[in-house]
Design a protein around this motif. Structure first.
Motif, PDB file in Angstrom:
ATOM      1  N   GLY A 471       0.818  -1.205   0.000  1.00 46.34           N
ATOM      2  CA  GLY A 471       0.000   0.000   0.000  1.00 46.34           C
ATOM      3  C   GLY A 471       0.848   1.250   0.000  1.00 46.34           C
ATOM      4  O   GLY A 471       2.046   1.220   0.292  1.00 46.34           O
ATOM      5  N   ALA A 472       0.211   2.360  -0.336  1.00 49.05           N
ATOM      6  CA  ALA A 472       0.904   3.646  -0.343  1.00 49.05           C
ATOM      7  C   ALA A 472      -0.120   4.757  -0.172  1.00 49.05           C
ATOM      8  O   ALA A 472      -1.308   4.588  -0.467  1.00 49.05           O
ATOM      9  N   ARG A 473       0.354   5.883   0.316  1.00 50.70           N
ATOM     10  CA  ARG A 473      -0.467   7.090   0.418  1.00 50.70           C
ATOM     11  C   ARG A 473       0.405   8.280   0.031  1.00 50.70           C
ATOM     12  O   ARG A 473       1.489   8.480   0.594  1.00 50.70           O
ATOM     13  N   HIS A 474      -0.074   9.051  -0.925  1.00 52.75           N
ATOM     14  CA  HIS A 474       0.623  10.276  -1.307  1.00 52.75           C
ATOM     15  C   HIS A 474      -0.198  11.459  -0.818  1.00 52.75           C
ATOM     16  O   HIS A 474      -1.409  11.525  -1.047  1.00 52.75           O
ATOM     17  N   PHE A 475       0.457  12.399  -0.152  1.00 54.08           N
ATOM     18  CA  PHE A 475      -0.248  13.543   0.416  1.00 54.08           C
ATOM     19  C   PHE A 475       0.494  14.826   0.068  1.00 54.08           C
ATOM     20  O   PHE A 475       1.706  14.833  -0.166  1.00 54.08           O
ATOM     21  N   ASP A 476      -0.251  15.897   0.005  1.00 52.73           N
ATOM     22  CA  ASP A 476       0.363  17.226  -0.020  1.00 52.73           C
ATOM     23  C   ASP A 476      -0.531  18.176   0.754  1.00 52.73           C
ATOM     24  O   ASP A 476      -1.748  17.967   0.849  1.00 52.73           O
ATOM     25  N   TYR A 477       0.067  19.198   1.333  1.00 51.98           N
ATOM     26  CA  TYR A 477      -0.700  20.109   2.173  1.00 51.98           C
ATOM     27  C   TYR A 477      -0.140  21.513   2.069  1.00 51.98           C
ATOM     28  O   TYR A 477       1.026  21.729   1.709  1.00 51.98           O
ATOM     29  N   ASP A 478      -1.001  22.471   2.377  1.00 52.62           N
ATOM     30  CA  ASP A 478      -0.625  23.879   2.499  1.00 52.62           C
ATOM     31  C   ASP A 478      -1.083  24.366   3.864  1.00 52.62           C
ATOM     32  O   ASP A 478      -2.215  24.093   4.273  1.00 52.62           O
ATOM     33  N   ASP A 479      -0.213  25.077   4.537  1.00 53.29           N
ATOM     34  CA  ASP A 479      -0.503  25.602   5.870  1.00 53.29           C
ATOM     35  C   ASP A 479      -0.270  27.104   5.839  1.00 53.29           C
ATOM     36  O   ASP A 479       0.841  27.567   5.554  1.00 53.29           O
TER      37      ASP A 479
END
Length: 765
Positions: A471-479
């Motif tokens: 399995g894998a999870r790719h994330f991106d975020y802005d704060d």
């Protein structure tokens, strides 16, 4: 009392919030209609399970607990009832590898496998390390510290998943994940219960009471149902404020011209939880199901229930609050509101689920913190956090006929939070003695917005007795954060963004149905965040570094941290389930550990401190040697420490991480029998928590190192039931946590609730 409870339950969200949920739900329904055949047969694992087997959804699909190649504990509805479980602390400390820090209402933190560096100061800089959920709704990261403890009323079960869950549960699940699974509306039968409890807490405590009501109403048979839950818990405080009887506190109040604020108060920390949940289920076909759920929980706590050991086991000497923060005594309030819409569509080759949630939480804390400073001026602190979050998850779980299975999904969240911190001088005279130029010491307002997007998936291949899952999870975020110093008028704009991918690989071998062996590599992560510059008094020499540290005094970014876990485990069940044994061993590598530290100027500063490792062994067993008799045992060894020197916080390789005992153990005995033809039971539970400290150096007062015993006996008279119980039978007064935010001359700590004896009555239909 009942009228107040019903008024709280009847409150609902504003129309605009509901529109957002309904729009997301309608969009998901359109996707389902286009993606799936019109008819199918939903064959769940629960339908095929033998009676008595526990079904969990720890891997986002229904499975027998004994078939899940993970370290998972399930607290069932029967366990909750037989043990009288109400709050997190009632059950978490009885599970292997798990500890819980409770610094009063709405200030609880969960530690799994030793993965914690600042357990009392989560969600401000160093965020929580354990994901906490109601169904699919994340409930961590919204307020100042920890989060609301949703009461265990009308739950199907609680699932505690140990080890990082970055693939399926995302940010925050480094140590593991705790999921409260609520009972769903039942369109087939009218049912419910009314339950009332009265009890008395010894030592400085007094009377407690609780009421909970549940009703399930089929509106259209097998199609539409409504389930409503309401509850009220009022718990006495068990700490006495003796400020008026303590010469040092009286002298302090007189020095600053506020003698009236040195007063006594019994039962500090008394609290009230009032809440409810209502769910509407619509099932137009066997394959399509939709549920709309609304929950509200209000917490009010009068005083902070910490004791000052220098003046007594259950005593504190706390001045009242000055008029500039509203007067009165220390106080805490928390209001949690949740609106969720879930759609499930099942077809021959899979199932599609959409979960849309709107969460609002408001937190208010008022406290007197002057004793933190050497000259102990009266300082009133006011903390307010106001958060609104929207979470959308859409996932697909296959039911292919062959050996290959797939689970994949999309995740989106937006969290907007306002945070106000005020520290105000609370005296009337001798202002110069306090060392502050004005009555307002600090007045900072922070506006924060975080947007996160993620795509995740797991694929499994089953060949004969072996199963491989990757399995894998790719994330991106802005704060984005804007801080305003309302004293100087300075405004600072901060921003941070990042992306990353976490992975998982699991191999299991099941040579027969009652034996499972597995090995796993998995990763977990937490989002980073921008950090505002330190206040001027923290960098008096102006060299850009916080005095007494090597931490930058300017604006900076707290980087995401990541944990890698290697785990091996075994599960064994005898035929018929008379004996179940689970064991696991693990080794975790934790990089970029963010730690909240109190720097010499008194500020709470977060910094990426370095690297740590946690490792240990967990064991649990359950036996049913005779009809009606159940024996449960668990134990764990946890070794958590820094793996490299952390000079920024004066940490050295080998320093133990705070909050986790090396050893824990639990023993439970339950027996169900008939007494005069009436169904009856008796239950006893013993938990032992080893010692631990609140800091890396293992200095100061040790918490833990206590045993706690509880017992309950009950019988039924048709629809009526009556139970008698005792908790903390030996009346242990050991500390459960030593406050880590107050490192001044006066130490504060939290103790076990003294022996509590009570009666419960219930009417069911």
């Amino acid at each position: 009392m009942k009228g107040e409870m019903m008024r709280s339950i009847s409150k609902c969200q504003d129309g605009s919030s509901g529109s957002v949920i309904l729009l997301a739900t309608a969009s998901a329904l359109a996707i389902i209609a286009l993606a799936a055949p019109a008819s199918a047969q939903n064959r769940s694992a629960a339908a095929n399970a033998n009676e008595g087997e526990i079904i969990v959804t720890a891997q986002r699909r229904e499975q027998r607990l004994s078939d899940v190649p993970l370290s998972v504990s399930a607290v069932t509805a029967t366990d909750i009832a037989r043990r009288g479980l109400v709050s997190q602390g009632d059950y978490l400390r009885s599970l292997p590898g798990v500890n819980q820090i409770e610094a009063g209402a709405a200030n609880s933190s969960i530690i799994i496998r030793g993965v914690a560096a600042s357990p009392q100061n989560t969600d401000r800089g160093a965020k929580a390390t354990v994901g906490y959920y109601l169904n699919d709704i994340p409930l961590t990261g919204y307020v100042l510290r920890g989060g609301a403890d949703v009461k265990l009323v009308d739950l199907e079960r609680v699932e505690v998943i140990r080890g990082p869950q970055g693939t399926l549960f995302g940010s925050g699940s480094l140590g593991g994940t705790v999921r409260n699974i609520a009972r769903a509306p039942n369109p087939e039968r009218l049912e419910g219960h009314l339950r009332g409890t009265i009890s008395q807490t010894g030592r400085a405590g007094s009377d407690n009471e609780a009421v909970e009501a549940v009703v399930n109403v089929p509106i259209i048979e097998n199609k539409v149902a409504l389930r409503a839950v309401g509850y009220l818990f009022e718990n006495s405080g068990f700490v006495d404020n003796v400020a008026a009887s303590t010469p040092a506190a009286v002298a302090r109040a007189n020095l600053y011209g506020i003698p009236e604020l040195a007063r006594n108060d019994k039962g500090v920390g008394r609290d009230r939880y009032i809440g409810g949940r209502i769910a509407l289920l619509a099932k137009p076909t066997e394959d399509l199901k939709g549920t709309i759920t609304y929950l509200r929980q209000d917490i009010t706590q009068h005083g902070l229930p910490d004791a000052e050991p220098a003046i007594g086991k259950f005593r504190q000497a706390r001045l009242g609050l000055s008029d500039n923060v509203g007067g009165g005594s220390e106080r805490l309030e928390d209001v949690l509101k949740i609106l969720n819409a879930t759609l499930d569509y099942s077809f021959d080759w899979g199932a599609l689920t959409s979960s849309s949630s709107l969460v609002k939480e408001t937190y208010l804390e008022k406290r007197e913190i002057g004793t933190f400073f050497a000259n102990q001026p009266p300082v009133a602190q006011r903390n307010v956090a106001d958060t609104e979050a929207f979470i959308q998850e859409l996932r697909f779980a296959s039911k292919f006929a062959g050996p290959f299975q797939l689970l994949t999904g999309l995740y989106y969240e937006n969290i907007d939070r306002d945070f106000l911190n005020q520290n105000l001088f609370g005296g009337r005279t001798n202002l110069a003695l306090s060392g502050f130029p004005s009555a307002t010491i600090t007045n900072n307002f922070e506006k924060n917005s975080v947007t996160q997007k993620a795509v995740f998936g797991e694929a499994s291949l089953e060949l004969s007795q072996f199963k491989l899952t990757v399995g894998a999870r790719h994330f991106d975020y802005d704060d984005r954060t804007i801080t305003t110093n309302r004293v100087s008028g300075a405004v600072t704009r901060l921003s941070g963004s990042n992306s990353g991918t976490t992975y998982k690989a699991n191999m299991s071998w099941q040579p027969k149905q009652d034996l499972l062996l597995y090995g796993q590599f998995s990763q977990g992560f937490r989002l980073g965040s921008p950090v505002a510059p330190a206040i001027a008094t923290c960098d008096r020499d102006g060299n850009g570094v916080i005095d007494g540290t090597t931490i930058s005094a300017g604006p900076r970014t707290l980087d995401p941290d990541k944990l890698e876990s290697f785990e091996a485990g075994a599960k064994f069940t005898t035929a018929g389930g008379a004996l179940t044994v689970n064991a696991a061993a693990y080794h975790n590598k934790w990089k970029g550990v963010p730690i909240n530290v109190i720097v010499p100027c008194g500020a709470n500063v977060a910094d990426n401190a370095g690297e740590a490792r946690t490792q240990g062994i967990e064991f649990s067993a359950e036996a049913r040697p005779a009809r009606g008799l159940q024996l449960s045992f668990s134990a764990a060894y946890t070794d958590a420490e820094l793996s490299k020197d952390a000079p920024r916080i004066n940490g050295l390789k080998g320093d133990r991480l705070p909050g986790s005992p090396r050893y824990t153990a639990f023993l439970g005995v339950g027996y169900e029998f008939e007494l005069g033809g009436r169904k009856s039971f008796v239950r006893a539970d013993y938990s032992w928590i080893g010692g631990f400290f609140n800091n890396l150096k293992q200095t100061g007062i040790e918490a833990g190192d206590y045993s706690i015993i509880g017992a309950r006996i009950g019988t039924r008279f048709g629809p009526l039931g009556v139970e008698a119980f005792v908790s903390n039978l030996t009346n242990s007064a050991k500390p459960t946590w030593v406050d880590s935010t107050f490192t001044g001359p006066i130490q504060r700590l939290y103790r076990l609730r003294p022996r509590t004896i009570g009666l419960t009555g219930q009417f069911s239909f």
